[in-house]
Design a protein around this motif. Structure first.
Motif, mmCIF file in Angstrom:
data_model
loop_
_atom_site.group_PDB
_atom_site.id
_atom_site.type_symbol
_atom_site.label_atom_id
_atom_site.label_comp_id
_atom_site.label_asym_id
_atom_site.label_seq_id
_atom_site.Cartn_x
_atom_site.Cartn_y
_atom_site.Cartn_z
ATOM 1 N N UNK A 57 -38.556 53.645 8.757
ATOM 2 C CA UNK A 57 -39.767 54.793 8.917
ATOM 3 C C UNK A 57 -41.079 55.555 7.877
ATOM 4 N N UNK A 58 -41.444 56.548 8.311
ATOM 5 C CA UNK A 58 -42.593 56.561 7.636
ATOM 6 C C UNK A 58 -42.496 57.005 6.334
ATOM 7 N N UNK A 59 -41.184 57.501 5.686
ATOM 8 C CA UNK A 59 -40.964 58.034 4.245
ATOM 9 C C UNK A 59 -40.891 56.911 3.436
ATOM 10 N N UNK A 60 -40.100 55.748 4.066
ATOM 11 C CA UNK A 60 -40.038 54.746 3.045
ATOM 12 C C UNK A 60 -41.381 52.850 3.662
ATOM 13 N N UNK A 61 -42.144 53.959 4.009
ATOM 14 C CA UNK A 61 -43.487 52.287 4.844
ATOM 15 C C UNK A 61 -43.448 51.641 3.384
ATOM 16 N N UNK A 62 -43.883 52.712 2.812
ATOM 17 C CA UNK A 62 -44.943 51.901 1.264
ATOM 18 C C UNK A 62 -44.225 51.524 0.245
ATOM 19 N N UNK A 63 -42.567 51.950 0.433
ATOM 20 C CA UNK A 63 -41.693 50.741 -0.658
ATOM 21 C C UNK A 63 -41.119 49.672 -0.150
ATOM 22 N N UNK A 64 -40.805 49.365 0.409
ATOM 23 C CA UNK A 64 -40.281 48.035 1.276
ATOM 24 C C UNK A 64 -41.306 46.525 1.409
ATOM 25 N N UNK A 65 -40.704 45.693 1.460
ATOM 26 C CA UNK A 65 -41.707 44.349 1.119
ATOM 27 C C UNK A 65 -40.402 43.703 1.671
ATOM 28 N N UNK A 66 -40.778 42.322 3.042
ATOM 29 C CA UNK A 66 -39.677 41.876 3.732
ATOM 30 C C UNK A 66 -39.537 40.192 3.008
ATOM 31 N N UNK A 67 -40.631 39.950 2.064
ATOM 32 C CA UNK A 67 -40.183 39.174 1.147
ATOM 33 C C UNK A 67 -38.947 39.013 0.267
ATOM 34 N N UNK A 68 -38.334 40.631 -0.123
ATOM 35 C CA UNK A 68 -37.125 40.761 -1.043
ATOM 36 C C UNK A 68 -36.083 40.647 -0.640
ATOM 37 N N UNK A 69 -35.285 40.556 -1.170
ATOM 38 C CA UNK A 69 -33.994 40.666 -1.043
ATOM 39 C C UNK A 69 -33.073 41.895 -0.136
ATOM 40 N N UNK A 70 -32.485 41.314 1.431
ATOM 41 C CA UNK A 70 -32.619 43.152 1.369
ATOM 42 C C UNK A 70 -31.233 43.702 0.841
ATOM 43 N N UNK A 71 -30.476 43.476 0.052
ATOM 44 C CA UNK A 71 -30.424 44.751 -1.292
ATOM 45 C C UNK A 71 -31.536 45.308 -1.761
ATOM 46 N N UNK A 72 -32.635 44.511 -2.146
ATOM 47 C CA UNK A 72 -33.922 45.339 -2.922
ATOM 48 C C UNK A 72 -34.276 46.302 -2.045
ATOM 49 N N UNK A 73 -34.683 45.944 -0.696
ATOM 50 C CA UNK A 73 -35.392 46.619 0.580
ATOM 51 C C UNK A 73 -34.558 48.396 0.677
ATOM 52 N N UNK A 74 -32.924 47.690 0.423
ATOM 53 C CA UNK A 74 -32.003 49.097 0.849
ATOM 54 C C UNK A 74 -31.698 50.404 -1.043
ATOM 55 N N UNK A 75 -32.354 49.092 -1.881
ATOM 56 C CA UNK A 75 -32.178 49.971 -3.132
ATOM 57 C C UNK A 75 -33.103 51.152 -2.710
ATOM 58 N N UNK A 76 -34.187 50.485 -2.281
ATOM 59 C CA UNK A 76 -35.832 50.891 -2.019
ATOM 60 C C UNK A 76 -35.891 52.418 -1.835
ATOM 61 N N UNK A 77 -35.362 51.842 -0.111
ATOM 62 C CA UNK A 77 -35.591 52.930 1.583
ATOM 63 C C UNK A 77 -34.240 54.446 0.665
ATOM 64 N N UNK A 78 -33.348 53.939 -0.020
ATOM 65 C CA UNK A 78 -32.908 54.999 -0.592
ATOM 66 C C UNK A 78 -33.814 56.063 -1.778
ATOM 67 N N UNK A 79 -34.453 55.399 -2.571
ATOM 68 C CA UNK A 79 -35.319 55.653 -3.406
ATOM 69 C C UNK A 79 -36.430 56.662 -2.867
#
Length: 346
Positions: free
Chosen positions: A146-168
């Protein structure tokens, strides 16, 4: 007193002549309501093909009355697979704007057949030529949030990293994050990686359009969607995300060497991450869905004698408007003009 001119009318009230009109929204929701009411009679009956055929027939009948000159670009197959709404089929009454149309009369036919949650009838409309052509590759490795994490994620990164980015991005811990994933053997490694972060997982057996919207929409309890699902469903989901905000990112995922070669021959870059605006390259997009079975997104169809209740969501990207529509339908009156039997199957 002079008559107002076009320039005197607020932009929201005066869409460009070539764009779908705002009044199209309620015409479109009638189509998904019809598909949901017809397909909903098959809930739990164990026949996903019967459910799909009923929904397709209802959708085809109602969509022919919509004020648009539409072409199905995301459908259920090719013309020789009738009665499906096939790719290239002309839909609408030809009186309105030229549109790309994406249909999924039942997103979750197996969910419907088994009486499980989150089956929906879906329709999306955008200006002609704006929807991505997925013909070469049927699957896509997708990420939605969603909008809160839209600018933080990247599908080229590992899934675990994207989970952590969404959390932050949400000022939470990974243990607060819930990820929706299709329950498939191909996702075994993905599941273990997500679990290693402490995040929770909601498994879905089908219906990744609904899953994607849940990941982008506030209040569903879902923060992120990860995994490989249909490319057509990704494009349909992108139509909703144009209104919801957030992001969908996808990389084409050929299922075998033959499909990989076809994708390469068609000029696709398989390393490229396709984002929302590439999947739907337009600012005026409509998305509508009606619940068939109960889920986090919508309630399912309710039958009470001659009355049927439906619950739908209607979105328009240009205005950012999201409407939740609760409708009560009188079956005896519908039969008089709709040419669809929404009654008992017997």
């Amino acid at each position: 007193m002079t008559e107002p001119t076009t320039k005197d009318i607020p932009e929201e009230l005066a869409p460009p002549p070539a764009a779908p009109d705002r009044n199209l929204a309620l015409e479109l929701v009638r189509v998904t309501e019809a598909a949901a009411m017809a397909g909903g009679r098959w809930v739990g009956r164990g026949d996903k093909n019967g459910a799909d055929e009923a929904a397709v027939n209802a959708m085809r009948t109602l969509i022919s009355t919509v004020s648009m000159d539409g072409v199905v670009v995301i459908g259920e197959g090719e013309k020789d697979e009738a009665p499906m709404l096939y790719n290239g089929e002309r839909v609408g009454d030809r009186s309105g704007p030229e549109c790309d149309v994406a249909v999924d009369p039942i997103d979750g036919t197996r969910l419907t057949a088994l009486g499980q949650g989150n089956a929906i009838a879906v329709l999306a409309v955008a200006p002609r030529g704006s929807m991505y052509d997925p013909s070469a590759v049927f699957y896509m490795d997708k990420l939605v949030t969603g909008p809160d994490a839209a600018g933080a994620v990247d599908n080229r990164h590992p899934a675990a990293e994207n989970v952590r980015r969404v959390a932050r991005a949400k000022h939470e811990s990974p243990a607060d994050v819930t990820v929706v994933i299709l329950d498939r053997p191909r996702h075994d490694a993905l599941v273990e990686e997500v679990r290693s972060t402490g995040a929770r997982i909601k498994f879905i057996t089908d219906g990744d359009v609904a899953g994607a919207i849940m990941a982008a929409r506030e209040g569903t309890g879902i923060d992120l969607m990860l995994g490989i699902g249909g490319t057509p469903e990704g494009i349909i989901a992108a139509c909703a995300i144009k209104t919801l905000g957030g992001v969908i990112q996808g990389r084409l995922w050929p299922k075998d060497d033959d499909e990989r070669q076809k994708a390469t021959d068609a000029g696709h870059d398989l390393d490229r991450v396709l984002v929302t605006d590439e999947l739907v390259d337009a600012d005026d997009v409509f998305f509508v869905a009606t619940g068939i079975t109960d889920g986090e997104l919508l309630r399912g169809v309710r039958y009470r004698g001659h009355t049927v209740r439906t619950h739908s969501i209607v979105m328009r990207s240009r205005s950012g408007t999201i409407r939740l529509v609760e409708s009560e339908h009188q079956l005896d009156k519908l039969r008089a003009y709709a040419a669809i039997d929404f009654g008992d199957l017997n």
